[in-house]
Design an enzyme around this catalytic site. Structure first.
Site, mmCIF file in Angstrom:
data_model
loop_
_atom_site.group_PDB
_atom_site.id
_atom_site.type_symbol
_atom_site.label_atom_id
_atom_site.label_comp_id
_atom_site.label_asym_id
_atom_site.label_seq_id
_atom_site.Cartn_x
_atom_site.Cartn_y
_atom_site.Cartn_z
ATOM 1 N N ARG A 84 0.860 -1.185 0.000
ATOM 2 C CA ARG A 84 0.000 0.000 0.000
ATOM 3 C C ARG A 84 0.897 1.235 0.000
ATOM 4 N NH1 ARG A 84 -2.360 2.885 4.970
ATOM 5 N NH2 ARG A 84 -3.628 4.430 3.922
ATOM 6 N N HIS A 128 -2.496 11.062 1.324
ATOM 7 C CA HIS A 128 -1.886 10.787 2.624
ATOM 8 C C HIS A 128 -1.184 12.081 3.063
ATOM 9 C CE1 HIS A 128 -0.244 7.338 5.303
ATOM 10 N NE2 HIS A 128 0.167 8.483 5.866
ATOM 11 N N GLU A 173 -6.512 8.425 7.043
ATOM 12 C CA GLU A 173 -6.639 9.077 8.355
ATOM 13 C C GLU A 173 -7.046 10.539 8.230
ATOM 14 O OE1 GLU A 173 -3.062 8.353 10.609
ATOM 15 O OE2 GLU A 173 -3.280 6.186 10.489
ATOM 16 N N ASN A 302 -6.795 1.605 10.565
ATOM 17 C CA ASN A 302 -5.415 1.830 11.024
ATOM 18 C C ASN A 302 -5.447 1.823 12.543
ATOM 19 O OD1 ASN A 302 -5.053 2.296 8.330
ATOM 20 N ND2 ASN A 302 -4.306 4.397 8.525
ATOM 21 N N TYR A 304 -3.156 1.595 16.281
ATOM 22 C CA TYR A 304 -1.885 1.566 17.020
ATOM 23 C C TYR A 304 -2.097 1.347 18.518
ATOM 24 C CZ TYR A 304 0.246 3.003 12.688
ATOM 25 O OH TYR A 304 0.666 3.012 11.374
ATOM 26 N N GLU A 379 -3.026 -0.207 8.393
ATOM 27 C CA GLU A 379 -1.795 0.179 9.108
ATOM 28 C C GLU A 379 -1.820 -0.430 10.492
ATOM 29 O OE1 GLU A 379 -0.694 4.308 9.534
ATOM 30 O OE2 GLU A 379 -1.231 4.726 7.452
HETATM 31 O O1 IFM Z 1 3.543 7.370 10.061
HETATM 32 C C1 IFM Z 1 2.194 7.421 10.341
HETATM 33 C C2 IFM Z 1 1.382 7.298 9.062
HETATM 34 O O2 IFM Z 1 1.737 8.253 8.125
HETATM 35 C C3 IFM Z 1 -0.090 7.452 9.361
HETATM 36 N N1 IFM Z 1 -0.488 6.576 10.431
HETATM 37 C C4 IFM Z 1 0.299 6.537 11.619
HETATM 38 C C5 IFM Z 1 1.765 6.327 11.273
HETATM 39 C C6 IFM Z 1 2.614 6.267 12.559
HETATM 40 O O3 IFM Z 1 2.477 7.462 13.268
#
Ligand code: IFM
Length: 478
Positions: A84, A128, A173, A302, A304, A379
């Site tokens: 991607r 992006h 995002e 995405n 984290y 992500e």
């Molecule tokens: O690096 C970023 C990415 O560009 C968008 N999502 C989170 C990642 C980590 O912060």
């Protein structure tokens, strides 16, 4: 035979599962002044003193623009079957309007052909975060015109690559574009205007809808269109009604503000109410929500770390502990009564708590909220302070443990019935981590910045093995 005695079918990843890695244009390409490319808001922002760590910029980044063949070969050698990446809008349409620069499009044609030749399925993200600076000079995302310009750009790219790329993502995002770009100002263009934040969010919703329509008209109907949201898993510190209300408010501002229009054709009433002191939302014109609500094929998630919130008066910590960078300005308009807390547990180098249960929760939520849409984790990954050992290798057992636990959460969601079709590790290689510069390494491949040499970390080998076998190797099997 009682149910409990039924043989259990071992659930594993679906056979056509995509094992990919993700990147974005400004974070890796470099070559910012080549072949007619003009500055994006990130060029301007990163060149503004004090905006990024050490004043670092994406001028060279990891020089992917010149090294893309080697980078594709690296992915192929590892065994990945999907990649991607994002298109740089100012490389393709330097002023953000008008005809495309063919040489810019040709770069992406060559990249896609290289991927296809190596059996790697490309997934293209149109936006992006690198808005052409000229469009920001004309007002940026708070202006409706920017959404119209995005549709034109989507049409151009769809026509150029739609014959060879099946998977499309309109925006990455959009929360960060609106709330960090126009709210807290820690991202480009660095504005700190609460009302403009919500206007930007609305025009990103509109851009997604118009862009989806443009892609559909430009491409074969077999292609898939999606959006990648950094939907938050928002948890309250307690079940007390004030804390639950705080969680609801953040959920609206983080999630409902985008998935409301995109998936359901409406903003949550609770969001409009909570932000009524910031804006009257009069920029939402008749028909906008219908436009934003386009039929999609897939949804990108995405993930984290989860968010932990309470009502502000119960706060033990600063309301800025939301993991979105240091700024005197909150990215959360209308949420001064909410406090953000650090979720307990081990953290990555970003200070983000490691909690794979949040990924399972997120997938299951969107399985319910978006029935019929294929889901992709577009992500997921972790930054660690990686170093090259004396043996010339990079050992990153923490990242392997992170990937193992999060992929296990994905597999559990599949077992629980979620239609997850792929996982894109963030990121293929170390790169420009926005305001943090090059200090935070998210890559499965280490980049030695002085020489730009690539060294696959042990996590890259581990992940490659997972990709080749369709099974998760034990975390210590790198
Ligand atoms: O690096 C970023 C990415 O560009 C968008 N999502 C989170 C990642 C980590 O912060």
């Amino acid at each position: 035979m009682p149910d409990s005695a039924q043989p259990v079918t071992p659930v594993t990843f679906p056979p056509a599962f995509l094992w990919g890695a993700a990147t974005s244009a400004y974070q890796i390409e470099g070559a910012v002044r080549e072949d007619g490319r003009t500055p994006s808001i990130w060029d301007t922002f990163s060149h503004t003193p004090g905006k990024t760590a050490g004043g670092e910029t994406g001028d060279i980044a990891v020089d992917h623009y010149h090294r893309y063949r080697d980078d594709v070969a690296l992915m192929a050698d590892l065994g990945l079957n999907a990649y991607r990446f994002s298109i740089s809008w100012p490389r393709v349409q330097p002023t953000g309007r008008g005809p495309a620069v063919q040489v810019g499009l040709d770069f992406y044609r060559r990249l896609v052909d290289e991927l296809l030749d190596r059996g790697i399925k490309p997934a293209v993200t149109l936006y992006h975060w690198d808005l052409p600076q000229e469009l920001e000079d004309a007002g940026g995302w708070p202006e409706r015109e920017t959404a119209l310009r995005f549709a034109e750009y989507a049409q151009i790219v769809g026509e150029a690559l739609g014959d060879r790329v099946e998977q499309w993502i309109t925006l990455n995002e959009p929360w960060c574009s609106a709330f960090l770009g126009y709210g807290s100002g820690v991202h480009a263009p660095g504005r700190t205007e609460p009302a403009a934040t919500l206007r930007a969010a609305h025009h990103l919703n509109l851009a997604h809808g118009l862009g989806t329509q443009a892609l559909r008209s430009a491409m074969p109907s077999r292609n898939s269109v999606a959006v990648s949201l950094n939907s938050s898993v928002v948890r309250a510190v307690s079940q007390n009604p004030a804390d639950l209300a705080a969680a609801r408010k953040v959920d609206d501002l983080a999630n409902g503000v985008f998935h409301g229009p995109m998936l359901h054709g409406a903003y949550p009433a609770t969001l409009l109410e909570a932000t009524s002191s910031v804006t009257d939302w009069s920029f939402v014109l008749d028909g906008d929500l219908r436009t934003a609500h386009q039929p999609l094929d897939a949804l990108g998630l995405n993930y984290y770390t989860p968010a932990l919130v309470s009502a502000a008066d119960a706060a033990q910590e600063s309301p800025r502990a939301d993991g979105h960078g240091a700024s005197a300005h909150s990215p959360w308009p209308g949420a001064d009564d909410v406090a953000f807390h650090q979720t307990p547990g081990d953290r990555t180098e970003m200070g983000w708590t490691i909690d794979p249960s949040g990924l399972h929760e997120l997938i299951m939520r969107y399985s319910r909220e978006a029935p019929g849409l294929a889901l992709y984790v577009t992500e997921n990954g972790a930054a660690y302070d990686d170093k090259v050992d004396a043996d010339g290798r990079v050992h990153d057992p923490e990242r392997i443990a992170y990937l193992h636990s999060h992929l296990a959460a994905v597999r559990r969601a599949v077992t629980d019935g979620a239609d997850v079709r792929g996982y894109y590790l963030w990121s293929l290689m170390d790169n420009f981590e926005w305001a943090y510069g090059y200090g935070k390494r998210f890559g499965a491949v280490y980049v030695d910045y002085p020489t730009l040499a690539r060294i696959p970390k042990s996590s890259a080998h581990w992940y490659g093995r997972a990709a080749r076998t369709g099974e998760l190797p034990p975390p210590d099997a790198a």
